[in-house]
Motif scaffolding. Structure first.
Motif, PDB file in Angstrom:
ATOM      1  N   MET A 188      41.443  25.336  48.830  1.00  0.00           N
ATOM      2  CA  MET A 188      41.985  23.992  48.789  1.00  0.00           C
ATOM      3  C   MET A 188      41.148  23.407  47.530  1.00  0.00           C
ATOM      4  O   MET A 188      40.442  24.109  46.892  1.00  0.00           O
ATOM      5  CB  MET A 188      41.234  23.070  49.981  1.00  0.00           C
ATOM      6  CG  MET A 188      40.082  23.092  50.080  1.00  0.00           C
ATOM      7  SD  MET A 188      39.228  21.620  49.405  1.00  0.00           S
ATOM      8  CE  MET A 188      39.695  20.221  50.075  1.00  0.00           C
ATOM      9  N   ASP A 189      41.691  22.204  47.222  1.00  0.00           N
ATOM     10  CA  ASP A 189      40.915  21.378  46.060  1.00  0.00           C
ATOM     11  C   ASP A 189      40.868  19.968  46.591  1.00  0.00           C
ATOM     12  O   ASP A 189      41.871  19.317  46.885  1.00  0.00           O
ATOM     13  CB  ASP A 189      41.453  21.572  44.616  1.00  0.00           C
ATOM     14  CG  ASP A 189      40.310  20.843  43.653  1.00  0.00           C
ATOM     15  OD1 ASP A 189      39.282  21.072  43.623  1.00  0.00           O
ATOM     16  OD2 ASP A 189      40.981  19.945  43.252  1.00  0.00           O
ATOM     17  N   HIS A 190      39.587  19.197  46.458  1.00  0.00           N
ATOM     18  CA  HIS A 190      39.358  18.006  46.740  1.00  0.00           C
ATOM     19  C   HIS A 190      39.111  17.248  45.495  1.00  0.00           C
ATOM     20  O   HIS A 190      37.893  17.113  44.903  1.00  0.00           O
ATOM     21  CB  HIS A 190      38.114  17.739  47.752  1.00  0.00           C
ATOM     22  CG  HIS A 190      38.026  16.197  48.473  1.00  0.00           C
ATOM     23  ND1 HIS A 190      36.940  15.925  49.011  1.00  0.00           N
ATOM     24  CD2 HIS A 190      39.006  15.430  48.331  1.00  0.00           C
ATOM     25  CE1 HIS A 190      37.188  14.649  49.384  1.00  0.00           C
ATOM     26  NE2 HIS A 190      38.390  14.383  49.012  1.00  0.00           N
ATOM     27  N   HIS A 191      40.236  16.688  45.032  1.00  0.00           N
ATOM     28  CA  HIS A 191      40.160  15.904  43.735  1.00  0.00           C
ATOM     29  C   HIS A 191      40.313  14.597  43.926  1.00  0.00           C
ATOM     30  O   HIS A 191      41.365  13.993  44.308  1.00  0.00           O
ATOM     31  CB  HIS A 191      41.237  16.426  42.665  1.00  0.00           C
ATOM     32  CG  HIS A 191      40.798  15.906  41.305  1.00  0.00           C
ATOM     33  ND1 HIS A 191      40.406  16.454  40.412  1.00  0.00           N
ATOM     34  CD2 HIS A 191      41.146  14.732  40.742  1.00  0.00           C
ATOM     35  CE1 HIS A 191      40.422  15.808  39.446  1.00  0.00           C
ATOM     36  NE2 HIS A 191      40.808  14.660  39.604  1.00  0.00           N
ATOM     37  N   TYR A 192      39.184  13.800  43.536  1.00  0.00           N
ATOM     38  CA  TYR A 192      39.155  12.428  44.081  1.00  0.00           C
ATOM     39  C   TYR A 192      38.958  11.479  42.847  1.00  0.00           C
ATOM     40  O   TYR A 192      38.869  10.190  42.938  1.00  0.00           O
ATOM     41  CB  TYR A 192      38.226  11.966  45.035  1.00  0.00           C
ATOM     42  CG  TYR A 192      36.753  12.628  45.077  1.00  0.00           C
ATOM     43  CD1 TYR A 192      35.894  11.972  44.038  1.00  0.00           C
ATOM     44  CD2 TYR A 192      36.366  13.815  45.138  1.00  0.00           C
ATOM     45  CE1 TYR A 192      34.629  12.303  43.681  1.00  0.00           C
ATOM     46  CE2 TYR A 192      35.091  14.247  44.628  1.00  0.00           C
ATOM     47  CZ  TYR A 192      34.192  13.660  44.165  1.00  0.00           C
ATOM     48  OH  TYR A 192      32.978  14.126  43.607  1.00  0.00           O
ATOM     49  N   VAL A 193      38.648  11.981  41.542  1.00  0.00           N
ATOM     50  CA  VAL A 193      38.449  11.346  40.537  1.00  0.00           C
ATOM     51  C   VAL A 193      39.598  10.997  39.457  1.00  0.00           C
ATOM     52  O   VAL A 193      40.097  12.018  38.875  1.00  0.00           O
ATOM     53  CB  VAL A 193      37.285  12.105  39.692  1.00  0.00           C
ATOM     54  CG1 VAL A 193      36.886  11.008  38.432  1.00  0.00           C
ATOM     55  CG2 VAL A 193      36.177  12.082  40.516  1.00  0.00           C
ATOM     56  N   PHE A 194      40.093   9.711  39.548  1.00  0.00           N
ATOM     57  CA  PHE A 194      41.360   9.423  38.698  1.00  0.00           C
ATOM     58  C   PHE A 194      40.957   8.331  37.647  1.00  0.00           C
ATOM     59  O   PHE A 194      41.321   7.267  37.940  1.00  0.00           O
ATOM     60  CB  PHE A 194      42.554   9.335  39.545  1.00  0.00           C
ATOM     61  CG  PHE A 194      42.945  10.356  40.370  1.00  0.00           C
ATOM     62  CD1 PHE A 194      44.146  11.133  40.029  1.00  0.00           C
ATOM     63  CD2 PHE A 194      42.404  10.573  41.648  1.00  0.00           C
ATOM     64  CE1 PHE A 194      44.545  12.454  40.723  1.00  0.00           C
ATOM     65  CE2 PHE A 194      42.781  11.681  42.560  1.00  0.00           C
ATOM     66  CZ  PHE A 194      44.016  12.573  41.864  1.00  0.00           C
ATOM     67  N   PRO A 195      40.404   8.643  36.632  1.00  0.00           N
ATOM     68  CA  PRO A 195      40.022   7.573  35.570  1.00  0.00           C
ATOM     69  C   PRO A 195      41.463   6.664  35.175  1.00  0.00           C
ATOM     70  O   PRO A 195      42.444   7.354  35.330  1.00  0.00           O
ATOM     71  CB  PRO A 195      39.393   8.379  34.530  1.00  0.00           C
ATOM     72  CG  PRO A 195      39.024   9.727  34.957  1.00  0.00           C
ATOM     73  CD  PRO A 195      39.964   9.961  36.259  1.00  0.00           C
ATOM     74  N   HIS A 196      41.229   5.684  35.049  1.00  0.00           N
ATOM     75  CA  HIS A 196      42.406   4.668  34.786  1.00  0.00           C
ATOM     76  C   HIS A 196      42.940   5.335  33.161  1.00  0.00           C
ATOM     77  O   HIS A 196      42.493   5.322  32.376  1.00  0.00           O
ATOM     78  CB  HIS A 196      41.670   3.409  34.101  1.00  0.00           C
ATOM     79  CG  HIS A 196      40.980   2.814  35.342  1.00  0.00           C
ATOM     80  ND1 HIS A 196      40.303   1.555  35.210  1.00  0.00           N
ATOM     81  CD2 HIS A 196      40.823   2.651  36.754  1.00  0.00           C
ATOM     82  CE1 HIS A 196      39.710   1.159  36.210  1.00  0.00           C
ATOM     83  NE2 HIS A 196      40.086   1.990  37.174  1.00  0.00           N
ATOM     84  N   GLY A 197      44.341   5.567  33.414  1.00  0.00           N
ATOM     85  CA  GLY A 197      44.994   6.019  32.625  1.00  0.00           C
ATOM     86  C   GLY A 197      44.885   7.250  32.153  1.00  0.00           C
ATOM     87  O   GLY A 197      45.505   7.641  31.162  1.00  0.00           O
ATOM     88  N   ALA A 198      44.365   8.081  32.836  1.00  0.00           N
ATOM     89  CA  ALA A 198      44.073   9.546  32.848  1.00  0.00           C
ATOM     90  C   ALA A 198      45.349  10.523  32.530  1.00  0.00           C
ATOM     91  O   ALA A 198      45.280  11.440  32.003  1.00  0.00           O
ATOM     92  CB  ALA A 198      42.981   9.865  33.525  1.00  0.00           C
TER      93      ALA A 198
END
Length: 447
Positions: free
Chosen positions: A120-130
């Motif tokens: 699995m992968d827990h991806h929770y960092v979504f910088p603005h406009g990335a």
């Protein structure tokens, strides 16, 4: 194509723990067609692999991870969780799809080389406009050839609202729910041989509002996917939840609909006996991350108590910035050791460690009917371990060689496809992946 693994020790991890000292496994059409004791039957046209001196196990299931962190290893090595996060959040704010892809590809390749067939992968960092960071890691998983369960994570409680992450890496409530629904509709495959399933995963009680936790659970259940978050990892989190919500982390999670058979939590180091009972009663699963917990000094999870109560427990490598070695096979060894540090020599056995790494992880992901054991009709996700060479020669029990000793991977099959052969990755160029990851690490560091 039919492949026969013949003459090796086989640990099936089925319900009765069936093992064969010299057995065989037959793979046909990506699934397990036969498993048993003694030589394999003659099958015309089959590819035969001599498994003498090897141990065949189910492929490991990594039940908690953060792939992007591969390119930020070695930071804040003497900090607790909150100090470590405070150091790294501004660096992670520089993530781009290219950086996430290169981190994920290298990380998944290394997981495969250490026995992992599903992550699995827990991806929770979504910088603005990335850009589309989730797509970047999904592409990487397809290239490496492992089964993948990315989760659409989220944070909406920034520092200006009393949360831990900086405002530059949090999103709005409505944007998160929209993006999560779109990710499920675009990527989630519920089929029994699925290589790609999506789950809903707000980050943690100290980075997500109560409304988002509640609405995320409702969305996941509406879409028929699983739910995941961090819980009860540190004393700091316990204090935060009590001060902010007047509840323990477990009580807070239950108030918001976050206990149940479709939920698995990461860490759960600081669970009271009452909390363990609530997890067991509701069927809530736990991803145990012993190496990361030790690296951050978070404590020792009550694994023996959870197993005795009937809580499903899997193993997770956790983000590589809090477990720089990121070797899936090491988690079996570490889980055994930390349990015995806390509870003595009967606290955990080698076979219980193996079960957590396989069937336990499959239960976390809701796939115990498809992967996690070597049984006829299940997906042919298999790991072959060298147990009779220099580090293992003379150890009587192959499973003890795997968990107590220093095993090396000979081969890895995912759905019958050979991803690792002769100890080498066959789906991608490992040296090229390493070079790209090193460049990505320098880029995100600003060098």
């Amino acid at each position: 194509m039919t492949t026969v693994l013949d003459g090796g020790a086989v640990a099936t991890v089925d319900a009765t723990g069936t093992e064969h000292l010299r057995g065989h496994v037959v793979i046909d059409g990506g699934v397990i067609a036969a498993v048993g004791d003694g030589p394999a039957p003659a099958i015309e046209g089959a590819t035969r692999i001599d498994a003498s001196g090897l141990l065949v196990t189910p492929g490991f299931v990594n039940s908690h991870h953060h792939l992007y962190q591969w390119i930020t290893r070695g930071y804040a090595t003497d900090s607790t969780l909150f100090g470590w996060l405070t150091t790294l959040y501004p660096i992670w704010a520089r993530l781009t799809p290219e950086l996430v892809h290169d981190a994920a590809a290298a990380n998944l390749a290394w997981l495969a080389l250490t026995g992992c067939t599903t992550s699995m992968d827990h991806h929770y960092v979504f910088p603005h406009g990335a850009g589309d960071l989730l797509e970047a890691e999904i592409v990487a998983a397809a290239q490496v050839g492992v089964r993948f369960h990315p989760t659409r994570g989220s944070m909406n409680l920034g520092q200006s609202q009393g949360g831990l992450p900086p405002d530059s890496v949090v999103e709005s409530h409505d944007a998160i729910l929209t993006a999560t629904a779109e990710a499920i509709d675009r990527w989630h495959d519920p089929g029994p041989d699925s290589m790609l399933r999506v789950a809903v995963a707000p980050c943690s009680p100290f980075s997500v509002t109560a409304d988002l936790m509640r609405d995320s659970a409702a969305l996941g259940r509406e879409k028929g996917v699983r739910l995941h978050t961090h819980l009860a990892e540190t004393d700091d989190e316990e204090e935060f939840c009590r001060a902010t919500y007047g509840r323990t982390p477990t009580e807070y999670a239950e108030d918001l609909g976050w206990l149940g058979p479709d939920v698995w939590m990461a860490h759960c180091v600081h669970l009271s006996p009452d909390a363990v009972g609530r997890f067991a009663a509701t069927g809530t699963a736990v991803a145990h991350c012993p190496t990361s917990n030790g690296r951050l000094g978070a404590g020792i999870a009550p694994v023996r108590a959870m197993l005795d109560a009937g809580v499903p427990v899997g193993l997770g490598v956790d983000g590589s910035a809090s477990n720089e070695s990121a070797r899936m096979v090491d988690e079996l060894h570490q889980a055994l050791l930390v349990a015995r540090y806390a509870g003595g020599p009967l606290a955990l056995s080698a076979r219980e460690s193996l079960r957590m790494a396989t069937m336990g992880g499959a239960r976390c992901l809701g796939r115990e009917g498809e992967i996690g054991s070597i049984e006829v009709g299940k997906q042919a996700d298999l790991a072959l371990w060298r147990v009779a060479d220099l580090p293992g020669a003379g150890i009587e029990d192959p499973v003890c060689t795997l968990v107590f000793g220093a095993p090396t991977l000979e081969a890895l099959f995912v759905g019958g496809r050979q991803v690792v052969a002769d100890g080498e990755l066959r789906t991608a160029d490992a040296a090229a992946l390493a070079a790209r990851a090193a460049a990505a690490s320098a880029t995100i560091a600003g060098r």
